[in-house]
Design an enzyme around this catalytic site. Structure first.
Site, PDB file in Angstrom:
ATOM      1  NE  ARG A 173       5.602  -3.160   3.707  1.00 29.76           N
ATOM      2  CZ  ARG A 173       5.993  -4.184   2.963  1.00 29.76           C
ATOM      3  NH1 ARG A 173       7.265  -4.361   2.715  1.00 29.76           N
ATOM      4  NH2 ARG A 173       5.113  -5.043   2.494  1.00 29.76           N
ATOM      5  N   GLY A 174       5.179  -5.484   6.693  1.00 35.79           N
ATOM      6  CA  GLY A 174       5.149  -6.863   6.188  1.00 35.79           C
ATOM      7  C   GLY A 174       5.022  -7.801   7.376  1.00 35.79           C
ATOM      8  CB  ALA A 175       2.556 -10.417   8.183  1.00 38.34           C
ATOM      9  NE  ARG A 183       0.853  -1.957  10.355  1.00 27.81           N
ATOM     10  CZ  ARG A 183       1.077  -2.206   9.074  1.00 27.81           C
ATOM     11  NH1 ARG A 183       2.236  -2.719   8.686  1.00 27.81           N
ATOM     12  NH2 ARG A 183       0.136  -1.969   8.164  1.00 27.81           N
ATOM     13  CD  GLN A 236       2.401  -0.465   1.218  1.00 26.72           C
ATOM     14  OE1 GLN A 236       1.729   0.134   0.368  1.00 26.72           O
ATOM     15  NE2 GLN A 236       1.972  -0.618   2.462  1.00 26.72           N
ATOM     16  CG  ASP A 241      -0.876  -8.284   6.282  1.00 27.44           C
ATOM     17  OD1 ASP A 241      -1.183  -8.191   5.073  1.00 27.44           O
ATOM     18  OD2 ASP A 241       0.127  -7.733   6.764  1.00 27.44           O
ATOM     19  CG  ASN A 281      -2.480  -9.229   1.131  1.00 26.83           C
ATOM     20  OD1 ASN A 281      -1.514  -9.342   1.881  1.00 26.83           O
ATOM     21  ND2 ASN A 281      -2.342  -8.898  -0.148  1.00 26.83           N
ATOM     22  CE  LYS A 282      -1.026  -2.795   2.671  1.00 22.78           C
ATOM     23  NZ  LYS A 282      -1.276  -2.158   3.963  1.00 22.78           N
TER      24      LYS A 282
HETATM   25  C1  LIG Z   1       4.591 -11.029   3.496  1.00 21.99           C
HETATM   26  S1  LIG Z   1       3.507 -10.091   4.420  1.00 21.99           S
HETATM   27  C2  LIG Z   1       3.333  -8.720   3.392  1.00 21.99           C
HETATM   28  C3  LIG Z   1       1.983  -8.112   3.545  1.00 21.99           C
HETATM   29  O1  LIG Z   1       2.072  -6.960   4.404  1.00 21.99           O
HETATM   30  C4  LIG Z   1       1.657  -5.837   3.658  1.00 21.99           C
HETATM   31  O2  LIG Z   1       1.004  -4.876   4.431  1.00 21.99           O
HETATM   32  P1  LIG Z   1       1.891  -3.655   5.046  1.00 21.99           P
HETATM   33  O3  LIG Z   1       2.747  -3.149   3.930  1.00 21.99           O
HETATM   34  O4  LIG Z   1       0.835  -2.674   5.523  1.00 21.99           O
HETATM   35  O5  LIG Z   1       2.673  -4.266   6.187  1.00 21.99           O
HETATM   36  C5  LIG Z   1       0.725  -6.413   2.617  1.00 21.99           C
HETATM   37  O6  LIG Z   1      -0.535  -6.738   3.170  1.00 21.99           O
HETATM   38  C6  LIG Z   1       1.483  -7.636   2.219  1.00 21.99           C
HETATM   39  O7  LIG Z   1       0.783  -8.613   1.543  1.00 21.99           O
END
Ligand SMILES: CSC[C@H]1O[C@H](OP(=O)(O)O)[C@H](O)[C@@H]1O
Length: 340
Positions: free
Chosen positions: A49-51, A86, A187, A228, A238-239
């Site tokens: 995960r993570g953009a 996603r 996370q 994101d 963002n999250k």
């Molecule tokens: C550097 S992008 C990380 C970004 O992604 C996370 O979401 P997820 O864990 O659902 O992919 C979160 O929004 C982070 O800031």
């Protein structure tokens, strides 16, 4: 494709494997990734995960499929399938669109492999630049705060917001960070804490609802979060929980920064209203499951609302920390501001 290792994925010349982040911090398991379906499942269950990381993983798989002799038609179909994995993180769509141009322009397989390797290396370099830009905003003794995970588990390099914090820890003395656990999938408490321990960054995990009290006490110097997708006017997704953090920071006059590579800006999104927000399963809110056990504590008959992201309006942001520079609220009113 040349062998490589990042914090969350690796290719040894034969096998492409991905670190299963749902099992961290207590178990380090690397998942084999051979097919589009393998990667779609790995992305959708947030094993990766993570953009930036999900965009890079999709690019690498397309490069490997090309190396194995996939036809142009098969590669385009694979790209379109991966693009849908996603909906919020725009890096996935941006990377796939760049890979599709290489697939169409050719020659196969070399152009596709070269594009995947370029995107991987580019993200490593973007992380270095934005981390340096953000660390320059910090002071010795800062008590920083961050939300979710934005380090080497979310990118191909040092990270975005956690990259800034890591660089600040390297260049300034006595840097400390409050780590929001980040409900529902933790996370922050699981992944950012794991990365802070690996990087020897002094930190304490807090529940998300503790940030307000820390700001009221003057115990937060500045806040860095990732993103994101950033809209053209500076609003960003963002999250979930980022927006409430921004409102608290505004009220308590704590500087609030979003950190992202310019590849996270979506010029097609005029404002945050246009950013699609992913809704996820109710089991994530009603309990926990992972290497730490399985427990569904909520009443089975209760319904759940589980948006994975929220949108923070530009008016609540002190600065946008990109690889191209640090931008303020006047800057983001200009066209193409993100290019520097
Ligand atoms: C550097 S992008 C990380 C970004 O992604 C996370 O979401 P997820 O864990 O659902 O992919 C979160 O929004 C982070 O800031």
């Amino acid at each position: 494709m040349k062998p490589f290792t990042t914090g969350c994925m690796r290719y040894d010349g034969e096998n492409f494997t991905i670190l299963d982040q749902t099992l961290l911090p207590h178990q380090e398991t690397w998942l084999p990734c051979h097919t589009v379906n393998d990667l779609v499942v790995i992305i959708q269950r947030l094993a990766i995960r993570g953009a930036p990381a999900i965009g890079i993983s999709a690019s690498v798989l397309l490069g490997l499929l090309a190396k194995q002799g996939a036809t142009q038609t098969a590669l385009i179909e694979a790209a379109d399938e991966l693009r849908k994995a996603r909906p919020t993180a725009v890096n996935l769509m941006n990377n796939i669109d760049q890979m599709k141009r290489a697939i169409i322009d050719g020659p196969l397989p070399d152009a596709v492999i070269a594009e995947a390797e370029k995107l991987l290396q580019e993200d490593i370099e973007l992380c270095e630049r934005m981390s340096t830009n953000g660390a320059a905003l910090c002071q010795p003794g800062d008590k920083l705060l961050t939300h979710c995970n934005t380090g080497s588990l979310a990118t191909a390099g040092l990270g975005t917001a956690l990259g800034v914090i890591s660089k600040a820890h390297q260049v300034h003395s006595n840097i400390f960070v409050w780590v929001d656990e980040t409900r529902p999938l933790l996370q922050g408490g699981r992944l950012t804490a794991w990365e802070c321990n690996n990087r020897h960054i002094p930190h304490k995990i807090i529940c998300d609802n503790m940030a307000a009290m820390l700001m009221a006490k003057g115990d937060v110097s500045r806040i860095f979060v990732g993103s994101d997708r950033i809209a053209a006017n500076g609003d960003f997704a963002n999250k979930i929980g980022t927006y409430s953090l921004a409102v608290l920071a505004h009220y308590h006059k704590v500087p609030f920064y979003v950190v992202a590579p310019q590849t996270t800006v979506d010029p097609e999104c005029a404002s945050g209203d246009a950013i699609p927000i992913e809704l996820r399963g109710e089991h994530e809110v009603k309990g926990v499951s992972g290497s730490f056990g399985e427990c569904q504590w909520a009443p089975a008959q209760s319904e759940v609302f589980n948006p994975a992201f929220d949108v923070t309006p530009a008016k609540l942001v002190t600065g946008w920390v990109l690889d191209t520079g640090v931008f303020n609220q006047d800057d983001v009113k200009q066209p193409n501001w993100w290019l520097g």
